[in-house]
Design an enzyme around this catalytic site. Structure first.
Site, short mmCIF file in Angstrom:
data_model
loop_
_atom_site.label_atom_id
_atom_site.label_comp_id
_atom_site.label_asym_id
_atom_site.label_seq_id
_atom_site.Cartn_x
_atom_site.Cartn_y
_atom_site.Cartn_z
N ALA A 97 43.88 -36.49 5.81
CA ALA A 97 44.50 -35.54 4.88
C ALA A 97 43.57 -34.41 4.45
CB ALA A 97 45.02 -36.29 3.65
N ALA A 98 42.25 -34.62 4.55
CA ALA A 98 41.32 -33.55 4.17
C ALA A 98 41.00 -32.63 5.33
CB ALA A 98 40.03 -34.16 3.61
N GLN A 153 44.94 -49.31 11.60
CA GLN A 153 46.04 -48.64 10.88
C GLN A 153 47.38 -49.27 11.26
OE1 GLN A 153 45.69 -44.35 11.09
NE2 GLN A 153 43.76 -44.36 9.95
N ASP A 157 54.30 -28.72 21.52
CA ASP A 157 54.45 -28.26 22.90
C ASP A 157 55.87 -27.73 23.12
OD1 ASP A 157 51.79 -29.41 23.59
OD2 ASP A 157 52.84 -31.27 23.14
N HIS A 172 51.04 -35.67 25.82
CA HIS A 172 50.58 -34.48 25.10
C HIS A 172 49.17 -34.17 25.58
CE1 HIS A 172 49.43 -31.61 22.10
NE2 HIS A 172 48.41 -32.37 21.75
P1 NAX Z 1 40.10 -32.23 11.52
O1 NAX Z 1 38.87 -32.72 12.19
O2 NAX Z 1 40.09 -30.96 10.75
O3 NAX Z 1 40.65 -33.37 10.54
C1 NAX Z 1 40.72 -34.70 10.90
C2 NAX Z 1 40.51 -35.51 9.64
O4 NAX Z 1 40.72 -36.88 9.96
C3 NAX Z 1 39.11 -35.40 9.06
O5 NAX Z 1 39.19 -34.99 7.70
C4 NAX Z 1 38.56 -36.82 9.19
O6 NAX Z 1 37.71 -37.18 8.10
C5 NAX Z 1 39.84 -37.64 9.19
N1 NAX Z 1 39.70 -38.99 9.72
C6 NAX Z 1 38.90 -39.40 10.75
N2 NAX Z 1 39.01 -40.73 10.90
C7 NAX Z 1 39.89 -41.17 9.98
C8 NAX Z 1 40.40 -42.44 9.63
N3 NAX Z 1 39.99 -43.55 10.26
N4 NAX Z 1 41.29 -42.52 8.63
C9 NAX Z 1 41.68 -41.42 7.98
N5 NAX Z 1 41.21 -40.18 8.24
C10 NAX Z 1 40.34 -40.06 9.23
O7 NAX Z 1 41.23 -32.20 12.65
P2 NAX Z 1 42.63 -31.46 12.66
O8 NAX Z 1 42.46 -30.09 13.18
O9 NAX Z 1 43.30 -31.65 11.35
O10 NAX Z 1 43.39 -32.28 13.80
C11 NAX Z 1 43.72 -33.65 13.63
C12 NAX Z 1 44.14 -34.26 14.93
O11 NAX Z 1 45.30 -33.62 15.45
C13 NAX Z 1 43.10 -34.15 16.04
O12 NAX Z 1 43.03 -35.40 16.72
C14 NAX Z 1 43.68 -33.11 16.95
O13 NAX Z 1 43.22 -33.25 18.29
C15 NAX Z 1 45.14 -33.39 16.83
N6 NAX Z 1 46.07 -32.35 17.26
C16 NAX Z 1 47.24 -32.75 17.82
C17 NAX Z 1 48.21 -31.86 18.21
C18 NAX Z 1 49.49 -32.34 18.78
O14 NAX Z 1 50.31 -31.49 19.14
N7 NAX Z 1 49.77 -33.63 18.93
C19 NAX Z 1 47.97 -30.40 18.08
C20 NAX Z 1 46.93 -30.05 17.07
C21 NAX Z 1 45.74 -30.95 17.06
O15 NAX Z 1 44.88 -30.57 18.10
#
Ligand code: NAX
Length: 328
Positions: free
Chosen positions: A12-13, A112, A159, A187
């Site tokens: 969420a952060a 989870q 997508d 994906h």
């Molecule tokens: P960020 O790195 O900005 O945020 C991810 C957050 O997840 C971080 O705040 C981290 O502390 C937290 N986190 C890590 N492990 C955790 C856990 N065990 N429990 C709870 N929180 C945890 O990434 P963001 O840009 O927000 O992207 C998040 C994910 O979406 C990435 O894996 C990214 O590759 C994926 N995406 C998926 C897309 C899709 O279409 N399916 C497109 C966008 C994005 O690339």
């Protein structure tokens, strides 16, 4: 007054969270009349930043936001949740092999899945956005034996939306003229955005485009590599569009699809279209009364067959890898 719907968001952060939480809180997911309670999961070092985001949520004074809870304990945060949007994942670091990536994510999505199995509401619906999304969903599903498998999904709606946008731009029509877009498979860069079943103003999209060269060598790679193009331009991966697609996906799951249209969702294959049963693969789906079903009876030509098979083969490889690691 109505009992709030509990929506969990992990990661969420992060970047996506920063857009997603405000959309959910403002009613974009469940509408202006449904109070929502946010349950936000983060890793311990990110909780302070998350507190800052919660301060901003407070400062919006959203009428639909009934409460916010944050924490780093999945069993507490997921307690009684109706929707779980699993966004937080482990990105691929320098020198990390695909096996390392799958293992690191297994360390997130297996626990989870177990926590959801134990404490989520009976009607929980789970959407995995965090990459590798399809296989992360498979890991969570496999670790939640008491939750019906059809409650697990992975996001390919971004997508799908990208494909609609590219097609609309090519034909210079509004996006609202486009129906029945499909993303098949994973994906990932192997995904197959399909114009042979899509419609533009009621006519077949591939025939309307009438340009196989563009379809094969511009359209498909532009959609499949859009994530990389955004990183190149913005210096950060797509976040607002990913949040928007996550909302679209979860909202469609609740509200259903429009008559004469469908959406793309990665869901557990029942063997439809020769996709191996049990893989979480993207399909054209309709949704009614909160239940998705894979659109049946589409003719798959040789070109499409090859593309679907290639992406499904990648999913099977990922499945074999996480099986080998004992994650499923
Ligand atoms: P960020 O790195 O900005 O945020 C991810 C957050 O997840 C971080 O705040 C981290 O502390 C937290 N986190 C890590 N492990 C955790 C856990 N065990 N429990 C709870 N929180 C945890 O990434 P963001 O840009 O927000 O992207 C998040 C994910 O979406 C990435 O894996 C990214 O590759 C994926 N995406 C998926 C897309 C899709 O279409 N399916 C497109 C966008 C994005 O690339």
């Amino acid at each position: 007054s109505q009992t709030p719907v509990k929506v969990a968001v992990t990661g969420a952060a992060g970047q996506i969270g920063y857009s997603l939480l405000f959309r959910i809180a403002s009613g974009a997911l469940l509408g202006p009349d449904t109070p929502v309670e946010l349950r936000l999961l983060e890793i311990t070092p990110a909780l302070k930043a998350l507190e800052g985001v919660v301060m901003e949520l407070d400062d919006c004074a959203f009428p639909t936001l009934a409460g916010v809870q944050i924490g780093d304990d999945a069993e507490k945060v997921f307690d009684g949740v109706n929707h779980a949007l699993l966004v937080g994942a482990r990105p691929r670091g320098p020198g990390m092999e695909r096996g390392d990536l799958l293992e690191a994510n297994g360390g997130i999505f297996a626990p989870q899945g177990k926590a959801l199995n134990k404490v989520a509401a009976d009607d929980v619906r789970i959407t995995v956005t965090g990459n590798p999304a399809n296989t992360n969903a498979l890991i969570a599903m496999s670790n939640a034996p008491d939750i019906p498998t059809e409650r697990f999904s992975a996001l390919t709606r971004l997508d799908h939306n990208r494909a609609i946008s590219q097609l609309a731009a090519k034909l210079q029509v509004p996006v609202t003229e486009i129906r029945k877009m499909t993303i098949w498979g994973n994906h990932s860069a192997t995904q197959y955005p399909d114009l042979f079943h899509a419609e533009v103003s009621g006519k077949n999209a591939a025939e309307t485009v009438n340009d196989q060269e563009w379809l094969a060598n511009t359209f498909i790679p532009t959609v499949a590599k859009r994530g990389a193009a955004i990183i190149e331009a913005r210096g950060a991966s797509s976040a607002a569009s990913a949040a928007s697609a996550t909302i679209d996906h979860a909202r469609t799951w609740v509200e259903g699809t429009a008559d004469g249209d469908w959406v793309s969702m990665a869901v557990r294959s029942d063997g439809s279209y020769g996709v191996e049963e049990g893989l979480i693969s993207s399909f054209p789906v309709t949704v009614k009364d909160g239940q998705w079903s894979i659109v049946q009876g589409l003719d798959i030509d040789e070109f499409s067959r090859g593309k679907i098979d290639a992406s499904v083969a990648e999913l099977a490889e990922e499945r074999d890898a996480v099986k080998g690691l004992g994650l499923i």
